[in-house]
Design a protein around this motif. Structure first.
Motif, PDB file in Angstrom:
ATOM      1  N   LEU A  87       0.590  -1.343  -0.437  1.00  0.00           N
ATOM      2  CA  LEU A  87      -0.360   0.474  -0.162  1.00  0.00           C
ATOM      3  C   LEU A  87       1.052   1.341   0.657  1.00  0.00           C
ATOM      4  CD1 LEU A  87      -2.532   0.949   0.014  1.00  0.00           C
ATOM      5  CD2 LEU A  87      -2.376   0.737   2.676  1.00  0.00           C
ATOM      6  N   ASP A  88       0.416   2.097  -0.709  1.00  0.00           N
ATOM      7  CA  ASP A  88       1.044   3.382  -1.087  1.00  0.00           C
ATOM      8  C   ASP A  88       0.435   4.416  -0.744  1.00  0.00           C
ATOM      9  OD1 ASP A  88       2.061   5.696  -1.373  1.00  0.00           O
ATOM     10  OD2 ASP A  88       3.561   5.224  -4.275  1.00  0.00           O
ATOM     11  N   GLU A  89       0.664   4.522   1.103  1.00  0.00           N
ATOM     12  CA  GLU A  89      -0.133   5.435   1.005  1.00  0.00           C
ATOM     13  C   GLU A  89      -0.562   6.838   1.029  1.00  0.00           C
ATOM     14  OE1 GLU A  89      -0.430   6.792   6.144  1.00  0.00           O
ATOM     15  OE2 GLU A  89       0.553   4.847   6.098  1.00  0.00           O
ATOM     16  N   ALA A  90       0.584   7.579   0.437  1.00  0.00           N
ATOM     17  CA  ALA A  90       0.884   8.716  -0.158  1.00  0.00           C
ATOM     18  C   ALA A  90       0.073   8.851  -1.575  1.00  0.00           C
ATOM     19  CB  ALA A  90       2.196   9.852  -0.432  1.00  0.00           C
ATOM     20  N   ARG A  91       0.074   7.443  -1.551  1.00  0.00           N
ATOM     21  CA  ARG A  91      -0.855   7.806  -3.856  1.00  0.00           C
ATOM     22  C   ARG A  91      -2.423   8.223  -2.857  1.00  0.00           C
ATOM     23  NH1 ARG A  91       0.625   3.784  -7.736  1.00  0.00           N
ATOM     24  NH2 ARG A  91      -0.643   4.613  -8.796  1.00  0.00           N
ATOM     25  N   LEU A  92      -2.650   6.884  -1.933  1.00  0.00           N
ATOM     26  CA  LEU A  92      -4.194   6.729  -1.523  1.00  0.00           C
ATOM     27  C   LEU A  92      -4.428   7.777  -0.819  1.00  0.00           C
ATOM     28  CD1 LEU A  92      -6.193   5.171  -0.625  1.00  0.00           C
ATOM     29  CD2 LEU A  92      -4.694   4.236   1.566  1.00  0.00           C
ATOM     30  N   LEU A  93      -3.711   8.960  -0.156  1.00  0.00           N
ATOM     31  CA  LEU A  93      -3.867  10.267   0.286  1.00  0.00           C
ATOM     32  C   LEU A  93      -4.757  11.123  -0.671  1.00  0.00           C
ATOM     33  CD1 LEU A  93      -2.218   9.974   3.935  1.00  0.00           C
ATOM     34  CD2 LEU A  93      -4.963   8.986   4.133  1.00  0.00           C
ATOM     35  N   ALA A  94      -2.957  11.256  -1.388  1.00  0.00           N
ATOM     36  CA  ALA A  94      -3.789  12.560  -2.417  1.00  0.00           C
ATOM     37  C   ALA A  94      -5.376  11.578  -3.416  1.00  0.00           C
ATOM     38  CB  ALA A  94      -2.481  11.284  -3.654  1.00  0.00           C
ATOM     39  N   LEU A  95      -5.441  10.376  -2.997  1.00  0.00           N
ATOM     40  CA  LEU A  95      -7.099  10.412  -4.155  1.00  0.00           C
ATOM     41  C   LEU A  95      -7.862  10.593  -2.991  1.00  0.00           C
ATOM     42  CD1 LEU A  95      -6.556   7.089  -6.060  1.00  0.00           C
ATOM     43  CD2 LEU A  95      -6.568   9.665  -6.702  1.00  0.00           C
ATOM     44  N   ASP A  96      -7.071  10.264  -1.582  1.00  0.00           N
ATOM     45  CA  ASP A  96      -8.478  10.480  -0.047  1.00  0.00           C
ATOM     46  C   ASP A  96      -7.727  11.224   0.686  1.00  0.00           C
ATOM     47  OD1 ASP A  96     -10.869  10.580   0.770  1.00  0.00           O
ATOM     48  OD2 ASP A  96     -11.320   8.737   0.724  1.00  0.00           O
ATOM     49  N   PRO A  97      -7.565  12.199   0.975  1.00  0.00           N
ATOM     50  CA  PRO A  97      -7.309  12.358   2.266  1.00  0.00           C
ATOM     51  C   PRO A  97      -7.973  12.163   2.992  1.00  0.00           C
ATOM     52  CG  PRO A  97      -7.416  14.211   0.987  1.00  0.00           C
ATOM     53  CD  PRO A  97      -8.391  14.091   0.518  1.00  0.00           C
ATOM     54  N   ALA A  98      -9.246  11.876   3.692  1.00  0.00           N
ATOM     55  CA  ALA A  98      -9.906  10.957   4.646  1.00  0.00           C
ATOM     56  C   ALA A  98      -9.828   9.716   4.807  1.00  0.00           C
ATOM     57  CB  ALA A  98     -11.079  11.868   5.204  1.00  0.00           C
ATOM     58  N   ALA A  99      -9.195   9.067   4.138  1.00  0.00           N
ATOM     59  CA  ALA A  99      -9.323   7.258   4.073  1.00  0.00           C
ATOM     60  C   ALA A  99      -8.888   6.939   4.922  1.00  0.00           C
ATOM     61  CB  ALA A  99      -8.400   6.870   2.379  1.00  0.00           C
ATOM     62  N   ASP A 100      -9.693   5.809   5.258  1.00  0.00           N
ATOM     63  CA  ASP A 100      -9.169   4.739   6.621  1.00  0.00           C
ATOM     64  C   ASP A 100      -7.985   3.752   6.018  1.00  0.00           C
ATOM     65  OD1 ASP A 100      -9.174   2.757   8.565  1.00  0.00           O
ATOM     66  OD2 ASP A 100     -11.194   2.663   8.185  1.00  0.00           O
ATOM     67  N   VAL A 101      -7.096   4.181   6.350  1.00  0.00           N
ATOM     68  CA  VAL A 101      -5.665   4.069   6.293  1.00  0.00           C
ATOM     69  C   VAL A 101      -5.323   2.249   6.755  1.00  0.00           C
ATOM     70  CG1 VAL A 101      -3.057   4.213   5.770  1.00  0.00           C
ATOM     71  CG2 VAL A 101      -4.565   5.607   5.037  1.00  0.00           C
ATOM     72  N   ALA A 102      -5.835   2.626   8.352  1.00  0.00           N
ATOM     73  CA  ALA A 102      -6.113   1.843   8.709  1.00  0.00           C
ATOM     74  C   ALA A 102      -6.692   0.521   8.268  1.00  0.00           C
ATOM     75  CB  ALA A 102      -5.850   2.162  10.307  1.00  0.00           C
ATOM     76  N   GLY A 103      -7.997   0.718   8.465  1.00  0.00           N
ATOM     77  CA  GLY A 103      -9.073  -0.524   7.697  1.00  0.00           C
ATOM     78  C   GLY A 103      -8.627  -0.681   6.133  1.00  0.00           C
ATOM     79  N   VAL A 104      -8.112  -0.405   5.289  1.00  0.00           N
ATOM     80  CA  VAL A 104      -7.292  -0.677   4.006  1.00  0.00           C
ATOM     81  C   VAL A 104      -5.824  -1.477   4.616  1.00  0.00           C
ATOM     82  CG1 VAL A 104      -5.953  -0.114   2.048  1.00  0.00           C
ATOM     83  CG2 VAL A 104      -7.837   1.620   2.633  1.00  0.00           C
ATOM     84  N   ARG A 105      -5.066  -1.610   5.548  1.00  0.00           N
ATOM     85  CA  ARG A 105      -4.143  -2.311   5.313  1.00  0.00           C
ATOM     86  C   ARG A 105      -5.225  -3.782   6.106  1.00  0.00           C
ATOM     87  NH1 ARG A 105       0.201   0.065   4.915  1.00  0.00           N
ATOM     88  NH2 ARG A 105       1.041   1.756   5.116  1.00  0.00           N
ATOM     89  N   ALA A 106      -6.026  -3.138   6.777  1.00  0.00           N
ATOM     90  CA  ALA A 106      -6.354  -4.853   7.581  1.00  0.00           C
ATOM     91  C   ALA A 106      -7.207  -5.473   6.399  1.00  0.00           C
ATOM     92  CB  ALA A 106      -7.293  -3.578   8.874  1.00  0.00           C
ATOM     93  N   ALA A 107      -7.464  -4.629   5.154  1.00  0.00           N
ATOM     94  CA  ALA A 107      -8.103  -5.351   4.762  1.00  0.00           C
ATOM     95  C   ALA A 107      -7.771  -6.650   3.998  1.00  0.00           C
ATOM     96  CB  ALA A 107      -9.599  -4.905   3.414  1.00  0.00           C
ATOM     97  N   LEU A 108      -6.328  -5.622   3.190  1.00  0.00           N
ATOM     98  CA  LEU A 108      -5.447  -6.130   2.439  1.00  0.00           C
ATOM     99  C   LEU A 108      -4.428  -7.267   3.410  1.00  0.00           C
ATOM    100  CD1 LEU A 108      -3.132  -3.100   1.175  1.00  0.00           C
ATOM    101  CD2 LEU A 108      -5.421  -5.395  -0.388  1.00  0.00           C
ATOM    102  N   ARG A 109      -4.504  -7.247   4.611  1.00  0.00           N
ATOM    103  CA  ARG A 109      -4.595  -8.330   5.879  1.00  0.00           C
ATOM    104  C   ARG A 109      -4.826  -9.791   5.609  1.00  0.00           C
ATOM    105  NH1 ARG A 109      -2.162  -4.325   9.059  1.00  0.00           N
ATOM    106  NH2 ARG A 109      -4.268  -4.733  10.713  1.00  0.00           N
ATOM    107  N   ALA A 110      -6.134  -9.751   5.259  1.00  0.00           N
ATOM    108  CA  ALA A 110      -7.534 -10.324   5.486  1.00  0.00           C
ATOM    109  C   ALA A 110      -6.762 -10.990   3.847  1.00  0.00           C
ATOM    110  CB  ALA A 110      -8.723 -10.100   5.243  1.00  0.00           C
ATOM    111  N   VAL A 111      -6.672 -10.398   2.912  1.00  0.00           N
ATOM    112  CA  VAL A 111      -7.249 -11.222   1.452  1.00  0.00           C
ATOM    113  C   VAL A 111      -5.826 -12.995   1.657  1.00  0.00           C
ATOM    114  CG1 VAL A 111      -6.174 -10.869  -0.934  1.00  0.00           C
ATOM    115  CG2 VAL A 111      -8.192  -9.496   0.667  1.00  0.00           C
ATOM    116  N   GLU A 112      -4.834 -11.483   2.137  1.00  0.00           N
ATOM    117  CA  GLU A 112      -3.466 -13.049   2.627  1.00  0.00           C
ATOM    118  C   GLU A 112      -3.954 -13.612   3.010  1.00  0.00           C
ATOM    119  OE1 GLU A 112      -0.797  -9.402   3.683  1.00  0.00           O
ATOM    120  OE2 GLU A 112       0.788  -9.469   1.656  1.00  0.00           O
ATOM    121  N   ALA A 113      -4.837 -13.465   4.156  1.00  0.00           N
ATOM    122  CA  ALA A 113      -5.001 -14.166   5.266  1.00  0.00           C
ATOM    123  C   ALA A 113      -5.581 -15.629   4.316  1.00  0.00           C
ATOM    124  CB  ALA A 113      -6.055 -13.752   6.571  1.00  0.00           C
ATOM    125  N   VAL A 114      -6.205 -15.110   4.095  1.00  0.00           N
ATOM    126  CA  VAL A 114      -7.635 -16.145   3.131  1.00  0.00           C
ATOM    127  C   VAL A 114      -7.169 -17.062   1.780  1.00  0.00           C
ATOM    128  CG1 VAL A 114      -9.506 -16.248   1.613  1.00  0.00           C
ATOM    129  CG2 VAL A 114      -9.819 -14.907   3.614  1.00  0.00           C
TER     130      VAL A 114
END
Length: 138
Positions: free
Chosen positions: A55-82
């Protein structure tokens, strides 16, 4: 399809067909903007399903400064776990690799979305997972 269109591992230098899809982050679905944040790879012949994320956090926040970075990271970890299976995969713990891959690539309207599925040939699906991450995400 006739016999000449079928590639067997022995005829292709022990290469097997694999499928892959990018994981995209779409922080504001109504805008349709996205960044690539991971790759899913499935190789039926080898019983392999894997995911690598970045996750390129700077790129994500450039698209949406209010993005839930922790939530996105958790979702990506969940994909890896599955992909990893076992108890960390939750309800998919006892599903085979193909079923887990198909579930992960199913269209959904959430912040983390799979892209279209593509194919290739591989001798090492785990190495190709890393290669695709470097090529398409980083």
């Amino acid at each position: 399809m006739n016999e000449r269109h079928i590639i067997r591992a022995s005829e292709a230098n022990e290469r097997d067909v694999y499928e892959y899809a990018l994981l995209r982050i779409v922080p504001r679905v109504e805008r349709g903007e996205c960044i690539n944040a991971g790759v899913l790879v499935y190789c039926r012949a080898r019983g392999y399903v894997g995911a690598r994320t970045h996750l390129d956090e700077a790129r994500l926040l450039a698209l949406d400064p209010a993005a839930d970075v922790a939530g996105v990271r958790a979702a990506l970890r969940a994909v890896e776990a599955v992909c990893g299976g076992g108890e960390a995969a939750g309800q998919a713990a006892h599903d085979d690799a193909g079923r887990r891959f198909r579930w992960l690539i199913a269209p959904r309207s959430t912040v983390v979305q799979p892209g279209p599925v593509h194919t290739g040939l591989t001798t090492d699906p785990a190495a190709d997972t890393d290669r695709l991450l470097d090529l398409l995400v980083r």
